[in-house]
Design an enzyme around this catalytic site. Structure first.
Site, PDB file in Angstrom:
ATOM      1  N   ARG A 181      -9.155   9.272  -7.130  1.00  0.00           N
ATOM      2  CA  ARG A 181      -9.438   9.398  -5.689  1.00  0.00           C
ATOM      3  C   ARG A 181      -8.133   9.732  -4.940  1.00  0.00           C
ATOM      4  O   ARG A 181      -7.114   9.097  -5.143  1.00  0.00           O
ATOM      5  CB  ARG A 181     -10.030   8.095  -5.151  1.00  0.00           C
ATOM      6  CG  ARG A 181     -10.370   8.124  -3.650  1.00  0.00           C
ATOM      7  CD  ARG A 181      -9.243   7.612  -2.786  1.00  0.00           C
ATOM      8  NE  ARG A 181      -9.602   7.541  -1.350  1.00  0.00           N
ATOM      9  CZ  ARG A 181      -8.724   7.260  -0.393  1.00  0.00           C
ATOM     10  NH1 ARG A 181      -7.471   7.019  -0.693  1.00  0.00           N
ATOM     11  NH2 ARG A 181      -9.098   7.224   0.857  1.00  0.00           N
ATOM     12  N   SER A 203       0.817  -1.217   0.000  1.00  0.00           N
ATOM     13  CA  SER A 203       0.000   0.000   0.000  1.00  0.00           C
ATOM     14  C   SER A 203       0.846   1.260   0.000  1.00  0.00           C
ATOM     15  O   SER A 203       0.357   2.343   0.333  1.00  0.00           O
ATOM     16  CB  SER A 203      -0.973  -0.001   1.180  1.00  0.00           C
ATOM     17  OG  SER A 203      -0.283  -0.220   2.365  1.00  0.00           O
ATOM     18  N   THR A 254       1.709   6.936   0.416  1.00  0.00           N
ATOM     19  CA  THR A 254       0.786   5.807   0.260  1.00  0.00           C
ATOM     20  C   THR A 254       0.401   5.607  -1.198  1.00  0.00           C
ATOM     21  O   THR A 254       0.523   6.520  -2.014  1.00  0.00           O
ATOM     22  CB  THR A 254      -0.505   6.083   1.071  1.00  0.00           C
ATOM     23  OG1 THR A 254      -1.323   4.914   1.089  1.00  0.00           O
ATOM     24  CG2 THR A 254      -1.319   7.217   0.478  1.00  0.00           C
ATOM     25  N   THR A 294      -0.154   2.468   4.798  1.00  0.00           N
ATOM     26  CA  THR A 294       0.495   3.760   4.570  1.00  0.00           C
ATOM     27  C   THR A 294       1.584   4.008   5.592  1.00  0.00           C
ATOM     28  O   THR A 294       1.400   3.684   6.764  1.00  0.00           O
ATOM     29  CB  THR A 294      -0.591   4.846   4.789  1.00  0.00           C
ATOM     30  OG1 THR A 294      -1.583   4.660   3.816  1.00  0.00           O
ATOM     31  CG2 THR A 294      -0.039   6.245   4.722  1.00  0.00           C
ATOM     32  N   THR A 332      -3.102   7.394   9.656  1.00  0.00           N
ATOM     33  CA  THR A 332      -3.216   6.283   8.717  1.00  0.00           C
ATOM     34  C   THR A 332      -4.616   5.705   8.877  1.00  0.00           C
ATOM     35  O   THR A 332      -5.240   5.860   9.922  1.00  0.00           O
ATOM     36  CB  THR A 332      -2.138   5.221   9.011  1.00  0.00           C
ATOM     37  OG1 THR A 332      -2.324   4.107   8.126  1.00  0.00           O
ATOM     38  CG2 THR A 332      -2.188   4.704  10.427  1.00  0.00           C
ATOM     39  N   GLY A 333      -5.094   5.032   7.824  1.00  0.00           N
ATOM     40  CA  GLY A 333      -6.445   4.475   7.898  1.00  0.00           C
ATOM     41  C   GLY A 333      -7.356   5.140   6.887  1.00  0.00           C
ATOM     42  O   GLY A 333      -6.871   5.639   5.858  1.00  0.00           O
TER      43      GLY A 333
END
Ligand code: SD4
Length: 334
Positions: free
Chosen positions: A217, A87, A207, A189, A240-241
Site C-alpha cells: 500500500r 510514523s 512517512t 507524517t 498529511t492524513g
C-alpha cells in the site's frame, strides 16, 4: 476597459477563446502583482509538533543563506532518524506483515522531482528520493528497485523495526482486524515547505504510511501532486492524513492553483480541504477522515487547514522564530 468587459466584448465579436486567455492572463497578472508586495524570507513550515525539531535543522541551512532544497531534506531527516516518531522513518509502525516500508518525495524550485515508495530497510527515504531526482532520469522508483538503487548509491541497510513498534504490531496481530491506522494527532507524517533567501521554494514529504497497512500500500506522501506540490512562481502545499482522500482530490495541486488565482495560502488550504469534504460527503472514510494541508506562497505568507480540529504545524521565520500554530478546521471531532 475592465478585463471582464474586454472579455465580453471580444467574446461577442466571435473570438471567445482569445478573449478567455486575455481574461485569464489578466487575473494571473493581478494576482502576481498582489503577491509581489513585501516578501518575507526565509521561511520554513512543517506539519505537526515534530516539525519544531525539523524546522530547527532546516533553519540552520536557511539562515546561512543556503538553498531551500537542502533545508527541506535536512529538516525532515531529523524526524526520519527519530525512533520516537512512530510514523516516519526509523521506528515507524510496520505493515500487517511486520515490515516497515517508507514513502517519500522531494521537489525543487525548478520543478525537479524525486520519489520513492514501498522502500524497506533504508532510514532516510527523503535522501533516496533526492538521489532519484538528481541521479536518474525518473521521477519515482518503488519497492525492491528503490532498495537496490539506494544500495547502489551507498545508503546503509538497516532494520527499521524498533522493539516498541514490533510490540504494538504483535498486539495488533492478536486480532488482525484490517483497519489501517492513520496516526492522527501530533505524531504524523512530516511534510515541509521552505522559501530561501533567493526566493526559491522547495518541499519534502516522508512517512511510513498507515500502520498495519496491506503490504505494498502506498499513500499520498510520495506522490507529487497529492502529498506535495509546488510551483516556484506561486507557492507550495503539503498534505498529511488519510492519503487515499488526498490522492482522490489531488489536494495539494488544487491548493497551489488556488494560490495562483490570488488566494492567500490560508484561504487556499481551506478551499482545498472543503473540496476534500465535498468529495467525501457520502464516502465511508468520512466519519473518521482527517487531512491537514499546509501552504506557503512566494511572499512568505503561509496557512494551514484541517478537515477536523487538532491539526497543527511548526513555522519558523525571522519575525517570531520557531513556534507551533494551530491550523483552522472545518469540523470538530465528535
Ligand atoms: C499516508 N498521508 O500514508 C500518509 C499518512 C499520514 O502518518 O499522514 N500518516 O496516507
Amino acid at each position: 476597459m475592465s478585463s471582464r468587459r474586454k472579455f465580453l466584448k471580444l467574446s461577442s465579436i466571435g473570438v471567445p477563446l482569445l478573449g478567455t486567455s486575455i481574461f485569464q492572463s489578466s487575473i494571473v497578472e493581478a494576482a502576481t502583482k498582489k503577491r509581489s508586495k513585501g516578501v518575507k524570507k526565509p521561511v520554513v513550515i512543517s506539519t505537526w509538533r515534530n516539525g519544531i525539531q525539523a524546522n530547527e535543522a532546516a533553519w540552520k541551512v536557511l539562515s546561512a543563506k543556503g538553498e531551500s532544497l537542502d533545508a527541506v531534506e535536512q529538516g525532515v531527516m531529523v524526524v526520519e532518524a527519530d525512533p520516537k516518531d512512530r510514523s516516519v522513518g526509523y521506528g515507524g509502525r510496520p505493515d500487517k506483515e511486520g515490515n516497515v516500508t517508507l514513502d517519500a518525495c522531494i521537489m525543487d524550485h525548478m520543478s525537479n522531482v524525486g520519489a520513492v515508495a514501498y522502500l524497506k530497510n533504508v532510514k532516510h527515504a527523503i535522501s533516496v528520493a533526492r538521489k532519484v531526482m538528481e541521479e536518474t532520469p525518473h521521477a519515482m522508483i518503488v519497492g525492491d528497485g528503490a532498495y537496490r538503487f539506494a544500495m547502489d548509491q551507498g545508503f546503509k541497510h538497516e532494520n527499521l523495526l524498533t522493539p516498541e513498534s514490533e510490540k504494538e504490531w504483535k498486539e495488533w496481530l492478536k486480532k488482525s482486524n484490517y483497519k489501517p491506522v492513520i496516526n492522527i494527532e501530533n505524531h504524523d507524517t512530516i511534510g515541509m515547505l521552505a522559501l530561501d533567501e533567493n526566493g526559491n521554494i522547495s518541499g519534502s514529504c516522508t512517512t511510513s504510511g498507515a500502520a498495519w497497512k496491506m503490504p505494498g500500500r502506498v499513500g499520498d506522501s510520495p506522490i507529487i501532486g497529492a502529498g506535495l506540490f509546488l510551483d516556484n512562481e506561486v507557492g507550495g502545499a503539503v498534505a498529511t492524513g488519510l492519503g487515499e482522500a488526498v490522492i482522490r482530490t489531488a489536494a495539494t495541486t488544487i491548493c497551489v492553483e488556488y494560490m495562483r488565482m490570488g488566494m492567500h495560502p490560508q484561504e487556499a488550504a481551506k478551499k482545498a480541504i472543503e473540496r476534500i469534504c465535498d468529495k467525501h460527503k457520502n464516502h465511508p472514510d468520512m466519519p473518521n477522515l482527517q487531512v491537514g494541508i499546509l501552504a506557503l506562497n512566494k511572499n512568505g505568507e503561509y496557512g494551514g487547514f484541517g478537515v477536523r480540529s487538532g491539526f497543527n504545524y511548526a513555522i519558523c521565520d525571522n519575525d517570531k522564530g520557531n513556534r507551533l500554530e494551530d491550523a483552522g478546521y472545518k469540523l470538530k471531532w465528535d
